[in-house]
Motif scaffolding. Structure first.
Motif, mmCIF file in Angstrom:
data_model
loop_
_atom_site.group_PDB
_atom_site.id
_atom_site.type_symbol
_atom_site.label_atom_id
_atom_site.label_comp_id
_atom_site.label_asym_id
_atom_site.label_seq_id
_atom_site.Cartn_x
_atom_site.Cartn_y
_atom_site.Cartn_z
ATOM 1 N N VAL A 424 0.814 -1.210 0.000
ATOM 2 C CA VAL A 424 0.000 0.000 0.000
ATOM 3 C C VAL A 424 0.850 1.263 0.000
ATOM 4 O O VAL A 424 0.576 2.211 -0.764
ATOM 5 N N LYS A 425 1.877 1.314 0.813
ATOM 6 C CA LYS A 425 2.682 2.529 0.917
ATOM 7 C C LYS A 425 3.362 2.842 -0.405
ATOM 8 O O LYS A 425 3.439 4.008 -0.826
ATOM 9 N N THR A 428 0.664 4.346 -2.751
ATOM 10 C CA THR A 428 0.261 5.723 -2.445
ATOM 11 C C THR A 428 1.363 6.720 -2.772
ATOM 12 O O THR A 428 1.083 7.817 -3.268
ATOM 13 N N ASN A 429 2.614 6.348 -2.513
ATOM 14 C CA ASN A 429 3.716 7.247 -2.860
ATOM 15 C C ASN A 429 3.782 7.461 -4.367
ATOM 16 O O ASN A 429 3.941 8.591 -4.850
ATOM 17 N N LEU A 431 1.349 7.028 -6.477
ATOM 18 C CA LEU A 431 0.130 7.709 -6.918
ATOM 19 C C LEU A 431 0.251 9.214 -6.718
ATOM 20 O O LEU A 431 -0.180 10.002 -7.585
ATOM 21 N N ASP A 432 0.816 9.626 -5.615
ATOM 22 C CA ASP A 432 1.006 11.067 -5.369
ATOM 23 C C ASP A 432 1.863 11.687 -6.474
ATOM 24 O O ASP A 432 1.551 12.777 -6.983
ATOM 25 N N THR A 455 -8.775 4.986 -7.218
ATOM 26 C CA THR A 455 -7.708 4.083 -6.779
ATOM 27 C C THR A 455 -7.557 4.146 -5.267
ATOM 28 O O THR A 455 -7.432 3.110 -4.591
ATOM 29 N N VAL A 456 -7.567 5.358 -4.720
ATOM 30 C CA VAL A 456 -7.493 5.525 -3.265
ATOM 31 C C VAL A 456 -8.672 4.814 -2.606
ATOM 32 O O VAL A 456 -8.515 4.124 -1.589
ATOM 33 N N LEU A 459 -8.261 1.094 -2.519
ATOM 34 C CA LEU A 459 -7.288 0.685 -1.501
ATOM 35 C C LEU A 459 -7.853 0.814 -0.084
ATOM 36 O O LEU A 459 -7.159 0.521 0.887
ATOM 37 N N LEU A 461 -8.489 3.552 1.427
ATOM 38 C CA LEU A 461 -7.807 4.674 2.057
ATOM 39 C C LEU A 461 -8.599 5.945 1.778
ATOM 40 O O LEU A 461 -9.637 5.922 1.109
ATOM 41 N N ASP A 463 -7.947 10.257 0.739
ATOM 42 C CA ASP A 463 -7.049 11.358 0.375
ATOM 43 C C ASP A 463 -7.917 12.601 0.246
ATOM 44 O O ASP A 463 -8.516 12.850 -0.803
#
Length: 992
Positions: A424-425, A428-429, A431-432, A455-456, A459, A461, A463
């Motif tokens: 996951v990390k 997200t990194n 994706l940013d 996508t977020v 997951l 999560l 944002d």
């Protein structure tokens, strides 16, 4: 087991199990053997496209849903056990995985992943080697833990889904753009599912959402008869197909489409007069012509057709247009039930393959049922290159993110599903960075950011910054989709109400509609006040539905505050009145009355709500209005008073006499009808003479006379009985006489039955006979009494025949005795069955080839055989008492249609079974239930009329075993006309 089948050997089909079936066909030579070449040759397809076979039996059998995974494999669930698991038979329906290893457009590898299921109706690969399956009352997850390609672990995720009807159990699984699973159930089941978040109940049809990570189950939408397919467009809007009635429609959270039990409001289908739709897909990608992008593909499985619709925005929803036929087959066993786009850009059709599609109407063990075959067809665009499937599992995270820009809906979806399997990390990194590097000048910039937001969501999560960014998109569809995400994240977003306050005032109506629905998730007064900002005078049907539904859901929070007087809003009186009416809560009636009194232009719909839920004291307000001479809402008040009396048995306390005097003195015909009815329900004895005058005066309209006669029966006094006897004995018109006779039955059964027998001895038209028999059917004990009264009497053969037809449809005890008495009095043969002219069914089938469908249509339209009185054809007609016959020829074998005419009660169409209700005063009604709530049941009788019955006055209710279609309707036809009529019915639906 893995099968490798190529070339011509692939066309060989094992039909051993069908030999007995074919031998049992006798003269039913129009049911072809399962020949793949002949079926493929039967297709007509739109110019520029071609269709080929992807797979067939024995690789698969009876496919019910198909779905591709991220490896390009096609997962198929099917059922050879359908329509039932027989005694001593083991569960053996299976999930099969298919592959086209050499990319020639034909599956050459199959794996039986699991084979211990009972009629699975939904399959969704998890893209990690396993799959979610809808299996009877359960949602299960199958997984392969040892890597041998077969499921060795079955986990029940949820149980308690309804199983009352095989067609309507949990089905049609699919991923949403935000990572949730969507799945449907039909009208004839009730689900009660225990979850970690509390029980979830869905009575009737609807669309569920399920989060595989949190295991949270929620209801997304309600309605349709049997929703069978759902799809998301480029911007994440939902479309659902209805396999049993209304084509397809646009849906959104909290929406309700027709047929949802107990719901008082709904939104329409986009194709209300279209045929049944089974499976639905939205075209995307480079392989199909760009002009097709966004088009809806769905199947008219009854007519052997795959349809194409273009859609465009219309207010806060869409409108659909049927385009020229995409695919049609002359093969009677071609039954397209699912459709999906494949990794190569082609369109794949699941063909259930059977000449019979009926479930409840055709015998479960009918020998013509095909339990073996099934196909998947592949449609490609000529001269256009196919697509290369991305190797999702070998791509890096940045490469998967770049797939979010793909034109193909399924590529973006599977990219997100594959990203879900990564760390996951890292996702997200990456994706940013990906979002940061997007070109804001690119035309699809807003959609790319939306895909990042989805996508977020996939997951599991959040944002907030990305959400706020997409909410400010230039593209309204992107803003609308972002609000849908906010619907799911709701109170977890710190300043959600601030964001939604902007959204409910957006220039675009679809954004506002989504915002209104999203606010229903916030359990605060402030959320309601924010939603009310969206109220305006130009709300379309979908928009106003959303605002009513949110107002109702949030009423437990804002209504107490309003009633205490510490509620203020800047939205104006009209918006608040709209919200108060939406609650349908008895506590809002007095405030609404106050609004009405103080308004310069009062809202007449307030009066309707008072009649629907007001108490006796509040009904006084309606009599107050009805008592005012020339009041503009006099008629509205009167109708509302009648609703209260008829549906709930609730009456005002004051001003009843004044109201009636004013209504009788100044009202038009409709008001006079209502006034007569009110006088009866209220039992205002001072108006008895007035009602008698209305009935007996020759210049009074028939509608007012009928209402007056019915009102007089509610007094049930000797004086009333004598009055009816007097009217009957006078030289009156047949209209007045039959009203008096029918009324007398309610006041004095014996005298009434004698009057009916006397009247039946005269020359009567069909309408009068129908009216008299309806009375007999309703009254407890009347059938037996009439049978006795007919002894030794003589009536015309025509009267006896017509009366028998109406009696037979009632389903009451004593029908046989009465029909025998009518036959004897009319010197006719029993009309309990249709005349088959001395022909067997096989004889009739042989003669059908010479029938003339054009002449048969003319026979069908004859008033005396009453077809048009009960049935529509392809949505055309004035009545829907019976099923639409627009595709009966495509869905039912000819012998079934013949048997339906000969013995209507033997096989009753799904959705048209009648209910028999007996009231506490002995009245009897039979018909199809069209609405039910806590107070009333509405049934549609065989005559097409709707009757509202107070539940508290019902003695018993049970399913009727008798069809609402009477036997003997075609007795007046000669053999040629009968054959022509059958020919017409058997070809209906075979042409679009």
């Amino acid at each position: 087991m893995i099968n490798n089948i190529k070339g011509t050997s692939y066309l060989f089909i094992c039909i051993g199990l069908l030999i007995q079936t074919l031998q049992a066909q006798n003269d039913l030579r129009d049911i072809p053997k399962p020949d793949l070449k002949k079926e493929q040759a039967s297709f007509s397809i739109a110019e520029g496209f071609e269709i080929s076979l992807y797979t067939a039996s024995p690789m698969i059998e009876k496919p019910t849903q198909i779905n591709f995974d991220n490896e390009g494999r096609l997962w198929v669930c099917g059922s050879h056990l359908y329509p039932q698991l027989n005694v001593n038979e083991e569960p053996s329906d299976r999930i099969v995985i298919l592959e086209d290893t050499d990319k020639d457009g034909v599956a050459d590898k199959s794996i039986i992943f699991y084979d211990k299921l009972i009629m699975p109706n939904g399959i969704l690969p998890d893209n990690e080697g396993g799959a979610y399956v809808a299996s009877s009352d359960k949602l299960i997850h199958l997984s392969d833990t040892n890597g041998d390609g077969k499921a060795d672990k079955s986990e029940v995720l949820l149980t308690g889904f309804g199983t009352e009807d095989t067609h309507h159990t949990l089905h049609r699984l699919g991923w949403g753009p935000g990572g949730k699973i969507y799945m449907q159930q039909g009208f004839y089941v009730s689900s009660h599912v225990e979850t970690a978040y509390g029980p979830r109940h869905l009575k009737g049809s609807g669309l569920w959402t399920y989060d595989p990570e949190t295991r949270r189950l929620e209801i997304f939408t309600k309605g349709y008869i049997n929703p069978w397919g759902h799809a998301f467009n480029y911007w994440g809007q939902t479309f659902e197909a209805d396999g049993a009635g209304t084509g397809f429609g646009h849906s959104f959270p909290n929406s309700v489409v027709v047929t949802s039990p107990g719901e008082s409001q709904s939104v329409p289908s986009l194709t209300p007069n279209s045929p049944k739709a089974c499976g639905i897909e939205i075209i995307s990608g480079k392989h199909f012509p760009s002009s097709w992008t966004g088009n809806v593909i769905t199947n008219d499985f009854r007519a052997h057709i795959t349809d194409r619709y273009s859609i465009e925005a219309n207010g806060s929803s869409y409108k659909a247009k049927l385009e020229p036929t995409f695919l049609k087959s002359k093969h009677i066993s071609f039954r397209p039930v699912d459709v999906t786009m494949g990794p190569d850009g082609a369109l794949y059709l699941a063909d259930w393959y059977s000449p019979i599609i009926q479930h409840g109407e055709v015998d479960f063990r009918d020998q013509r049922r095909d339990h073996v075959n099934g196909r998947v067809w592949r449609i490609t665009a000529k001269g256009r290159p196919l697509l290369q499937k991305p190797d999702y599992n070998k791509l890096s995270i940045p490469e998967l993110l770049d797939l979010l820009k793909a034109e193909e809906n399924w590529v973006r979806l599977l990219a997100k599903q594959t990203l879900k399997t990564k760390e996951v990390k890292q996702v997200t990194n990456a994706l940013d960075k990906w979002v940061l590097n997007l070109d804001s000048q690119e035309p699809k910039y807003d959609h790319h950011r939306l895909e990042a937001l989805w996508t977020v969501q996939t997951l599991n999560l959040m944002d907030i910054d990305l959400l706020k960014s997409v909410l400010k998109s230039k593209n309204a569809s992107a803003r609308s989709a972002a609000v849908r995400v906010l619907y799911y994240w709701n109170e977890k977003v710190p300043d959600a109400l601030v964001l939604l306050k902007t959204a409910v005032q957006d220039l675009d109506t679809s954004v506002r509609r989504e915002a209104i629905i999203a606010l229903s998730k916030f359990r605060t007064v402030e959320a309601f006040k924010t939603a009310l900002l969206a109220h305006n005078r130009n709300m379309d049907q979908y928009y106003s539905f959303a605002l009513r539904e949110t107002s109702r859901i949030l009423s437990k929070y804002w209504l107490p505050s309003f009633l205490k007087g510490d509620f203020d809003t800047k939205t104006g009186e009209g918006a608040l009145i709209f919200a108060l009416k939406s609650t349908e809560d008895q506590k809002v009636i007095q405030p609404l009355i106050d609004f009405y009194r103080n308004s310069k232009s009062p809202d007449a719909s307030i009066l309707s709500l008072i009649g629907k839920i007001g108490n006796p004291k509040q009904l006084n307000f309606l009599t107050e209005i009805a008592s005012v001479k020339y009041h503009p809402h006099q008629s509205d008040a009167a109708i509302s008073l009648l609703i209260a009396a008829k549906n709930r048995g609730v009456f005002p306390i004051r001003n009843k006499a004044e109201a009636l005097q004013n209504l009788f003195a100044y009202g038009d015909e409709d008001v006079q009808v209502t006034a007569c009815a009110l006088a009866g329900y209220w039992k205002n004895a001072e108006f008895i003479d007035f009602l008698k005058q209305k009935l007996s005066k020759p210049t009074t309209s028939y509608a007012v006379q009928e209402s007056a006669a019915q009102a007089l029966t509610m007094f049930k006094t000797g004086d009333i009985r004598d009055f009816f006897v007097k009217i009957i004995g006078e030289d009156r018109t047949i209209g007045t006489t039959k009203l008096a006779v029918v009324a007398l039955v309610h006041v004095d059964l014996d005298e009434g039955v004698k009057a009916i027998v006397h009247l039946l001895g005269k020359e009567l038209d069909e309408e009068t006979i129908d009216y008299l028999i309806k009375t007999i059917i309703k009254k407890e004990g009347a059938l037996t009494a009439l049978s006795s009264a007919l002894e030794g009497k003589t009536i015309s053969a025509e009267t006896a025949t017509l009366a028998s037809r109406f009696v037979q449809a009632s389903g009451r005890e004593g029908v046989g005795e009465l029909m025998a008495a009518l036959a004897e009095a009319g010197s006719i043969e029993s009309t309990s069955v249709v005349s088959n002219y001395g022909l067997s069914i096989q004889d009739i089938l042989r003669k059908l080839k010479d029938g003339d469908a054009r002449k048969g249509k003319e026979v069908y339209l004859r008033p005396q055989i009453a077809c048009v009185a009960c049935h529509k054809v392809k949505g055309v007609g004035s009545s829907d008492v019976g099923p639409d016959l627009g595709s009966i020829g495509a869905s039912a074998p000819a012998d079934y249609i013949i048997e339906s005419l000969i013995e209507p009660s033997k096989k009753i169409k799904e959705g048209f079974k009648s209910t028999a209700i007996t009231t506490k005063n002995g009245d009897f009604y039979t018909g199809a239930i069209v609405y039910e709530d806590t107070n009333i049941i509405k049934i549609k009788t065989s005559s097409g009329t709707e009757v509202s019955l107070q539940k508290k006055l019902i003695e018993s209710r049970e399913a009727s075993k008798v069809s609402m279609m009477p036997a003997g309707l075609t007795n007046s036809l000669n053999e040629g006309d009968f054959i022509d009529l059958l020919k017409y019915l058997t070809v209906l639906g075979k042409n679009h």
